[in-house]
Design an enzyme around this catalytic site. Structure first.
Site, PDB file in Angstrom:
ATOM      1  N   LYS A  12       0.805  -1.227   0.000  1.00  0.00           N
ATOM      2  CA  LYS A  12       0.000   0.000   0.000  1.00  0.00           C
ATOM      3  C   LYS A  12       0.844   1.286   0.000  1.00  0.00           C
ATOM      4  O   LYS A  12       0.485   2.259  -0.641  1.00  0.00           O
ATOM      5  CB  LYS A  12      -0.949   0.007   1.198  1.00  0.00           C
ATOM      6  N   ASP A  48      -9.612   2.395   2.269  1.00  0.00           N
ATOM      7  CA  ASP A  48      -9.534   1.802   3.615  1.00  0.00           C
ATOM      8  C   ASP A  48     -10.059   2.744   4.694  1.00  0.00           C
ATOM      9  O   ASP A  48     -10.752   2.310   5.621  1.00  0.00           O
ATOM     10  CB  ASP A  48      -8.070   1.479   3.971  1.00  0.00           C
TER      11      ASP A  48
HETATM   12  N1  LIG Z   1     -10.119  -5.889   7.729  1.00  0.00           N
HETATM   13  C1  LIG Z   1      -9.451  -5.297   6.776  1.00  0.00           C
HETATM   14  O1  LIG Z   1      -9.983  -4.944   5.724  1.00  0.00           O
HETATM   15  C2  LIG Z   1      -7.989  -5.005   6.994  1.00  0.00           C
HETATM   16  C3  LIG Z   1      -7.337  -4.064   6.181  1.00  0.00           C
HETATM   17  C4  LIG Z   1      -5.979  -3.789   6.434  1.00  0.00           C
HETATM   18  C5  LIG Z   1      -5.310  -4.454   7.450  1.00  0.00           C
HETATM   19  N2  LIG Z   1      -5.974  -5.375   8.206  1.00  0.00           N
HETATM   20  C6  LIG Z   1      -5.266  -6.077   9.296  1.00  0.00           C
HETATM   21  O2  LIG Z   1      -4.653  -5.123  10.124  1.00  0.00           O
HETATM   22  C7  LIG Z   1      -3.412  -5.642  10.634  1.00  0.00           C
HETATM   23  C8  LIG Z   1      -2.267  -4.681  10.335  1.00  0.00           C
HETATM   24  O3  LIG Z   1      -2.116  -4.524   8.928  1.00  0.00           O
HETATM   25  P1  LIG Z   1      -1.067  -3.461   8.347  1.00  0.00           P
HETATM   26  O4  LIG Z   1      -1.402  -3.302   6.918  1.00  0.00           O
HETATM   27  O5  LIG Z   1      -1.031  -2.236   9.208  1.00  0.00           O
HETATM   28  O6  LIG Z   1       0.308  -4.256   8.539  1.00  0.00           O
HETATM   29  P2  LIG Z   1       1.761  -3.648   8.865  1.00  0.00           P
HETATM   30  O7  LIG Z   1       1.926  -2.330   8.209  1.00  0.00           O
HETATM   31  O8  LIG Z   1       2.706  -4.752   8.576  1.00  0.00           O
HETATM   32  O9  LIG Z   1       1.744  -3.374  10.455  1.00  0.00           O
HETATM   33  C9  LIG Z   1       1.769  -4.440  11.377  1.00  0.00           C
HETATM   34  C10 LIG Z   1       1.534  -3.911  12.777  1.00  0.00           C
HETATM   35  O10 LIG Z   1       1.522  -5.024  13.693  1.00  0.00           O
HETATM   36  C11 LIG Z   1       2.566  -4.854  14.666  1.00  0.00           C
HETATM   37  N3  LIG Z   1       3.154  -6.161  14.970  1.00  0.00           N
HETATM   38  C12 LIG Z   1       3.482  -7.141  14.085  1.00  0.00           C
HETATM   39  N4  LIG Z   1       4.031  -8.189  14.746  1.00  0.00           N
HETATM   40  C13 LIG Z   1       4.040  -7.862  16.074  1.00  0.00           C
HETATM   41  C14 LIG Z   1       4.475  -8.531  17.246  1.00  0.00           C
HETATM   42  N5  LIG Z   1       5.014  -9.754  17.195  1.00  0.00           N
HETATM   43  N6  LIG Z   1       4.323  -7.899  18.435  1.00  0.00           N
HETATM   44  C15 LIG Z   1       3.766  -6.666  18.486  1.00  0.00           C
HETATM   45  N7  LIG Z   1       3.342  -5.975  17.409  1.00  0.00           N
HETATM   46  C16 LIG Z   1       3.477  -6.574  16.214  1.00  0.00           C
HETATM   47  C17 LIG Z   1       3.571  -3.961  13.996  1.00  0.00           C
HETATM   48  O11 LIG Z   1       4.386  -3.366  14.987  1.00  0.00           O
HETATM   49  P3  LIG Z   1       5.829  -2.774  14.576  1.00  0.00           P
HETATM   50  O12 LIG Z   1       5.556  -1.417  13.985  1.00  0.00           O
HETATM   51  O13 LIG Z   1       6.561  -2.724  15.858  1.00  0.00           O
HETATM   52  O14 LIG Z   1       6.429  -3.718  13.568  1.00  0.00           O
HETATM   53  C18 LIG Z   1       2.635  -2.976  13.281  1.00  0.00           C
HETATM   54  O15 LIG Z   1       2.086  -2.054  14.179  1.00  0.00           O
HETATM   55  C19 LIG Z   1      -3.230  -7.018   9.965  1.00  0.00           C
HETATM   56  O16 LIG Z   1      -3.685  -7.997  10.858  1.00  0.00           O
HETATM   57  C20 LIG Z   1      -4.138  -6.955   8.761  1.00  0.00           C
HETATM   58  O17 LIG Z   1      -4.601  -8.241   8.421  1.00  0.00           O
HETATM   59  C21 LIG Z   1      -7.286  -5.649   8.008  1.00  0.00           C
END
Ligand SMILES: NC(=O)c1ccc[n+]([C@@H]2O[C@H](COP(=O)([O-])OP(=O)(O)OC[C@H]3O[C@@H](n4cnc5c(N)ncnc54)[C@H](OP(=O)(O)O)[C@@H]3O)[C@@H](O)[C@H]2O)c1
Length: 308
Positions: free
Chosen positions: A77, A133
């Site tokens: 994205k 989003d």
């Molecule tokens: N429902 C929907 O339509 C939709 C749309 C978009 C996203 N989502 C969901 O939202 C979530 C985040 O997506 P994203 O696009 O923001 O991904 P991203 O940019 O990769 O961000 C991941 C987030 O999770 C944290 N994280 C990952 N592993 C961790 C761990 N072991 N311990 C603590 N924190 C951890 C990261 O922290 P750090 O910054 O410290 O790495 C960051 O804040 C995902 O589960 C995704 O499936 C859902």
């Protein structure tokens, strides 16, 4: 109800797709193909695992094959912001692209969505990036949890792509207080600075509050795997202090956070509504027609829950 395509795939069939890494968990093909079939379009929606190093090539491939449009998910994205030809206001505002529309240039010089044009014409094609989003997050919070966003007090867990957009959008909608929590504290601090700059009336702090809040929003990826730790530190912030809990994760449909939230008496919802509304808006951007929301919702529920 299973929505069947109008005809079998043939040489005139047109395509949309989602790119992600990984992608095999995605419920978008089920939802979008039901929507396309219901609109009577001989289009299909595919899913491709695209490595981030190859996003440029994959975008060029879709353009060369005259795809109608694309959805982009993790980790594309932010990368796509600099790889599309132009950005719609939504993508510029939120700094991320989750929807691409390919457009063709008419002899008059005007640009039209490729879905409206004859693909066999030799066309100059450009890609426009959108973000659907942000609207989807707030629509789902309002509809699935009955939240009023004006004056909201919320804890946002996660400051990745989705957490950042969620926090900014809540601020834009008039939330009064936001607490940002992220494993990498500096990323939460950057989002807090952005909010302070753009929406100075919103009180933004890092870490957990001592008081009760209207919403805990999980935008971390913790909960996707059964072995994951809870994204919330219950020793610091006990769940009964939250009126509602929203988890952006939709597979599994009930994360440990949501199960604990319900046990604690909080109203709780998963991210299915967010997925639905971002996808419905994308379909409208590609087709120029209202999305068949109920049919797309049914297809999503069937895909994720195994029943409607
Ligand atoms: N429902 C929907 O339509 C939709 C749309 C978009 C996203 N989502 C969901 O939202 C979530 C985040 O997506 P994203 O696009 O923001 O991904 P991203 O940019 O990769 O961000 C991941 C987030 O999770 C944290 N994280 C990952 N592993 C961790 C761990 N072991 N311990 C603590 N924190 C951890 C990261 O922290 P750090 O910054 O410290 O790495 C960051 O804040 C995902 O589960 C995704 O499936 C859902």
């Amino acid at each position: 109800m299973h929505q069947e395509p109008t005809s079998a795939i043939n040489a005139s069939t047109r395509y949309c797709a989602v790119y992600g890494w990984p992608i095999r968990h995605s419920a978008s093909p089920a939802m979008q193909n039901a929507g396309l079939a219901s609109l009577g379009l001989d289009w299909r929606y595919l899913a491709f695992e695209v490595h981030p190093d190859l996003l440029g090539e994959a975008l060029a491939g879709a353009r060369a094959m005259k795809f109608i449009g694309l959805n982009l998910t993790v980790p594309h994205k932010l990368l796509a912001v600099n790889r599309v030809d132009l950005l719609d206001d939504s993508a510029r505002l939120w700094g991320a692209v989750n929807t691409v529309r390919f457009e063709g240039r008419l002899p008059s010089g005007a640009w039209r969505p490729l879905g409206e044009l004859d693909p066999s014409a030799a066309l100059e094609i450009r890609s426009q990036g959108f973000n659907t989003d942000a609207e989807a997050i707030t629509r789902s919070l309002e509809e699935d949890l009955g939240l009023r966003l004006e004056g909201l007090a919320a804890v946002v867990l996660g400051a990745g792509g989705a957490g950042r957009v969620a926090a900014l959008k809540l601020a834009a909608e008039g939330a009064s207080r936001l607490w940002l929590v992220n494993r990498t504290a500096e990323k939460a601090a950057t989002v807090a600075r952005e909010i302070n700059h753009l929406y100075p009336s919103v009180k933004t702090q890092l870490g957990y509050p001592a008081e009760a809040v209207d919403l805990i929003l999980n935008a971390t990826s913790l909960g996707l795997k059964a072995s994951d730790a809870l994204p919330l530190d219950e020793a610091v912030f006990p769940l009964p202090r939250a009126r509602t809990v929203y988890d952006m994760i939709y597979r599994p449909a009930e994360t440990p956070l949501l199960a604990k939230a319900r046990q604690a008496g909080c109203q709780a919802a998963n991210g299915l509504g967010m997925l639905l509304y971002q996808g419905a808006r994308a379909l409208e951007i590609w087709t120029g027609r209202p999305a068949p929301i109920d049919i797309m919702r049914k297809a999503l529920k069937e895909n994720v829950y195994g029943h409607v």
